[in-house]
Motif scaffolding. Structure first.
Motif, short mmCIF file in Angstrom:
data_model
loop_
_atom_site.label_atom_id
_atom_site.label_comp_id
_atom_site.label_asym_id
_atom_site.label_seq_id
_atom_site.Cartn_x
_atom_site.Cartn_y
_atom_site.Cartn_z
N ASP A 10 -2.98 36.40 37.99
CA ASP A 10 -2.99 37.33 36.86
C ASP A 10 -3.77 36.70 35.73
N ASP B 118 -4.70 37.75 31.66
CA ASP B 118 -4.55 38.67 30.53
C ASP B 118 -5.48 38.25 29.40
N VAL C 202 -4.26 42.82 25.53
CA VAL C 202 -5.26 43.86 25.32
C VAL C 202 -5.70 44.47 26.65
N ASP C 203 -5.90 43.63 27.65
CA ASP C 203 -6.36 44.07 28.97
C ASP C 203 -5.96 43.01 29.99
N SER C 204 -5.89 43.41 31.26
CA SER C 204 -5.46 42.49 32.31
C SER C 204 -6.23 42.74 33.60
N ILE C 205 -6.30 41.70 34.41
CA ILE C 205 -6.76 41.85 35.78
C ILE C 205 -5.77 41.11 36.68
N PHE D 110 -14.95 39.68 34.13
CA PHE D 110 -14.12 40.49 33.24
C PHE D 110 -15.04 41.09 32.18
N ARG D 111 -14.88 42.35 31.88
CA ARG D 111 -15.68 42.98 30.82
C ARG D 111 -14.84 43.09 29.56
N PRO E 235 -13.53 44.76 26.53
CA PRO E 235 -13.46 46.20 26.23
C PRO E 235 -14.32 46.59 25.02
N SER F 129 -13.77 49.01 23.07
CA SER F 129 -12.89 49.49 22.01
C SER F 129 -12.14 48.36 21.30
N LEU F 130 -12.46 47.13 21.62
CA LEU F 130 -11.74 45.98 21.06
C LEU F 130 -12.00 45.84 19.57
N TYR G 81 -8.58 35.45 20.19
CA TYR G 81 -8.43 35.93 21.55
C TYR G 81 -8.35 34.76 22.51
#
Length: 132
Positions: free
Chosen positions: A51, A53, A69-72, A92-93, A95, A97-98, A106
């Motif tokens: 995981d 994040d 904010v986002d996860s893979i 990972f991209r 976002p 909208s960040l 971050y």
């Protein structure tokens, strides 16, 4: 051998993860590339998933401290042999909208989850800039 197994279940001598990134500064919308380095511990362990994040912290607003904010998630059945090093590609991209502000920080929080044993954690601080 049994002692090593129980030590790994408690997190002592278990496999470890380290996210190695190509760089540490990105812009909104940019693709992040790197590699997860998974180092085997004292005994072999069955990996269940990785995981990762993207976590935002706002030094001014305590409520946003540590907000995901986002996860893979990478599901796997890979067996991590003792004292080995495994490389797993990471992309990972960031976002679009960040929100990027002066007091925002971050980091990527990476973790290994095993069929048996304690999770291994890694934190990698990154800088994200607004596109110009």
């Amino acid at each position: 051998m049994i002692l090593r197994k129980y030590m790994a279940l408690l997190g002592v001598g278990s496999a470890r993860i380290d996210l190695i990134l190509e760089k540490d500064t990105y812009v909104v919308g940019e693709q992040v590339k790197g590699v997860f380095v998974v180092k085997g511990g004292l005994i072999g362990q069955q990996l269940k998933r990785i995981d990762c994040d993207l976590v935002m912290s706002d030094d001014e607003n305590q409520k946003a401290k540590g907000k995901i904010v986002d996860s893979i998630t990478i599901f796997t059945t890979k067996y991590i042999h003792s004292n080995t090093e495994n490389h797993i590609p990471f992309t990972f991209r960031i976002p679009n909208s960040l929100y990027v502000g002066n007091l925002m920080s971050y980091r990527f929080k990476s973790s290994l989850a095993f069929n048996e044993g304690v999770e291994s954690l890694d934190h990698d601080v990154i800088t994200i800039l607004q596109t110009e």
